[in-house]
Design an enzyme around this catalytic site. Structure first.
Site, PDB file in Angstrom:
ATOM      1  N   ASP A  45       0.850  -1.223  -0.133  1.00 56.17           N
ATOM      2  CA  ASP A  45       0.095   0.056   0.026  1.00 56.17           C
ATOM      3  C   ASP A  45       0.865   1.296  -0.112  1.00 56.17           C
ATOM      4  O   ASP A  45       0.556   2.315  -0.523  1.00 56.17           O
ATOM      5  CB  ASP A  45      -0.849   0.044   1.307  1.00 56.17           C
ATOM      6  CG  ASP A  45      -2.089  -0.725   0.913  1.00 56.17           C
ATOM      7  OD1 ASP A  45      -2.375  -1.119  -0.025  1.00 56.17           O
ATOM      8  OD2 ASP A  45      -2.889  -0.964   1.901  1.00 56.17           O
ATOM      9  N   GLY A  46       1.906   1.432   0.701  1.00 61.99           N
ATOM     10  CA  GLY A  46       2.724   2.242   0.667  1.00 61.99           C
ATOM     11  C   GLY A  46       3.457   2.720  -0.716  1.00 61.99           C
ATOM     12  O   GLY A  46       3.570   4.062  -1.131  1.00 61.99           O
ATOM     13  N   GLU A 122      -5.168   9.883   4.341  1.00 62.73           N
ATOM     14  CA  GLU A 122      -5.334  10.964   5.409  1.00 62.73           C
ATOM     15  C   GLU A 122      -4.932  11.958   5.577  1.00 62.73           C
ATOM     16  O   GLU A 122      -3.703  12.040   4.827  1.00 62.73           O
ATOM     17  CB  GLU A 122      -5.854  10.223   6.793  1.00 62.73           C
ATOM     18  CG  GLU A 122      -4.448   9.871   7.408  1.00 62.73           C
ATOM     19  CD  GLU A 122      -3.665   8.531   6.761  1.00 62.73           C
ATOM     20  OE1 GLU A 122      -2.284   8.669   6.393  1.00 62.73           O
ATOM     21  OE2 GLU A 122      -4.358   7.615   6.986  1.00 62.73           O
ATOM     22  N   ARG A 147      -8.878  20.837  21.754  1.00 62.52           N
ATOM     23  CA  ARG A 147      -7.694  20.642  22.607  1.00 62.52           C
ATOM     24  C   ARG A 147      -7.351  19.504  22.576  1.00 62.52           C
ATOM     25  O   ARG A 147      -8.014  18.666  23.213  1.00 62.52           O
ATOM     26  CB  ARG A 147      -7.956  21.163  23.751  1.00 62.52           C
ATOM     27  CG  ARG A 147      -8.034  22.967  24.018  1.00 62.52           C
ATOM     28  CD  ARG A 147      -8.410  23.332  25.257  1.00 62.52           C
ATOM     29  NE  ARG A 147      -8.594  24.990  25.302  1.00 62.52           N
ATOM     30  CZ  ARG A 147      -9.658  25.585  25.109  1.00 62.52           C
ATOM     31  NH1 ARG A 147     -10.686  24.867  24.590  1.00 62.52           N
ATOM     32  NH2 ARG A 147      -9.631  26.827  25.003  1.00 62.52           N
ATOM     33  N   ASP A 149      -4.009  16.039  21.207  1.00 65.92           N
ATOM     34  CA  ASP A 149      -2.743  16.028  20.610  1.00 65.92           C
ATOM     35  C   ASP A 149      -2.889  16.162  19.088  1.00 65.92           C
ATOM     36  O   ASP A 149      -2.060  16.539  18.408  1.00 65.92           O
ATOM     37  CB  ASP A 149      -2.338  14.255  20.611  1.00 65.92           C
ATOM     38  CG  ASP A 149      -1.761  13.971  21.927  1.00 65.92           C
ATOM     39  OD1 ASP A 149      -1.730  14.967  22.881  1.00 65.92           O
ATOM     40  OD2 ASP A 149      -1.804  13.112  22.260  1.00 65.92           O
ATOM     41  N   LYS A 164      -8.330   4.341  11.803  1.00 65.89           N
ATOM     42  CA  LYS A 164      -8.884   3.278  13.025  1.00 65.89           C
ATOM     43  C   LYS A 164      -8.285   3.197  14.363  1.00 65.89           C
ATOM     44  O   LYS A 164      -8.527   3.016  15.126  1.00 65.89           O
ATOM     45  CB  LYS A 164      -8.859   2.059  11.906  1.00 65.89           C
ATOM     46  CG  LYS A 164      -9.152   0.818  12.941  1.00 65.89           C
ATOM     47  CD  LYS A 164      -9.489  -0.396  12.036  1.00 65.89           C
ATOM     48  CE  LYS A 164      -9.876  -1.456  12.983  1.00 65.89           C
ATOM     49  NZ  LYS A 164      -9.184  -1.851  14.068  1.00 65.89           N
ATOM     50  N   SER A 165      -6.856   3.395  14.001  1.00 67.78           N
ATOM     51  CA  SER A 165      -5.869   3.373  15.226  1.00 67.78           C
ATOM     52  C   SER A 165      -6.174   4.538  16.117  1.00 67.78           C
ATOM     53  O   SER A 165      -6.041   4.547  17.310  1.00 67.78           O
ATOM     54  CB  SER A 165      -4.347   3.490  14.814  1.00 67.78           C
ATOM     55  OG  SER A 165      -4.081   4.765  14.536  1.00 67.78           O
TER      56      SER A 165
END
Length: 271
Positions: A45-46, A122, A147, A149, A164-165
């Site tokens: 996929d990369g 994404e 607010r 990460d 998903k992660s």
């Protein structure tokens, strides 16, 4: 039929690339790296993500085919031992395809300049030095002040990746839209966000306005773009997201069912 081959640098991918070129030549298929009808990626996929950005200017003219030489991927349908079948499919190609939505991104600066990006999977926005604070606008109306990460904005096919992660939902790729998922948001008596993934429709526009211009990093698929506080008078004002006008097209010789991919990747043979 003009075919481009885009492979990663592993020994197996290079072996398959050499084999495929030989089989294509025997079948009378033309190798054309600059103006292909079909782009065949060899790797995972990369590798397909890299090929997507390499041929981004030709998206309305090309279709992709993925060969995986490692683990099964979401975008790679063919195995490295199926070259004869793939070449036969290319020879008998009738233009069949399946397409998926993409994410359109604009970073807008105070001098009016705009950096444009397109994502297959994404985009993320994070602050690497402290809590990220930004206003979230939906269709030009303030929805919340985030607010935490950071935020992850994904396409339907990209919903199975980083989204998903971080707790985002998996979207059916037949939905034309995109998704916003929070990364470790702060929710208490003082600060409050929705705290759930948001799925937007095809006409929706999401805008993020950063409160502090220092320490932010934006990604588009695998590429990282550091958002500099200023270049002279050029300061980042906002980042906007919406469904792109272009789509990615795959040659549908053997394009596997999306939910079969999800089951195979995340559930497997579990009872």
């Amino acid at each position: 039929m003009r075919v481009a081959i885009y492979n990663n640098e592993t020994a197996e991918s290079q072996r398959i690339s050499k084999l495929l070129k030989a089989e294509m030549s025997k079948a009378g298929l033309v190798l054309d790296q600059n103006a292909p009808n079909v782009v065949i990626t060899i790797g995972g996929d990369g590798t397909l993500l890299s090929a997507f950005h390499h041929y981004e200017a030709l998206l309305d003219k090309i279709r992709f085919v993925g060969i995986h030489t490692g683990h099964l991927g979401f975008y790679t349908d063919w195995r490295n031992y199926e070259m004869d079948d793939l070449v036969e499919s290319l020879v008998n190609d009738s233009g069949q395809s399946v397409s998926y939505p993409l994410l359109d991104m604009h970073a807008i600066y105070s001098d009016g300049s705009i950096d444009h990006y397109t994502a297959l999977n994404e985009s993320t926005v994070r602050n690497i030095t402290k809590t990220m604070v930004c206003d979230v606008f939906i269709n030009n109306e303030l929805f919340e002040t985030f607010r935490g990460d950071g935020l992850c904005i994904s396409t339907p096919t990209g919903s199975t990746a980083y989204n998903k992660s971080v707790g985002g939902a998996i979207m059916d790729p037949q939905i034309v839209g995109f998704q916003l998922a929070e990364m470790a948001s702060l929710n208490n008596r003082v600060f409050r966000t929705l705290g759930s993934p948001i799925i937007f429709g095809s006409e929706s526009k999401l805008m993020l306005r950063l409160k502090d211009l220092n320490g932010h990093v934006m990604t588009c698929d695998r590429d990282q773009v550091r958002l500099k506080p200023s270049v002279g008078e050029r300061k980042l004002v906002e980042i906007t997201y919406q469904v792109a006008k272009k789509r990615i097209n795959f040659a549908q010789y053997r394009h596997n069912n999306f939910w079969h991919r999800v089951k195979d990747s995340f559930i497997g043979g579990a009872k």
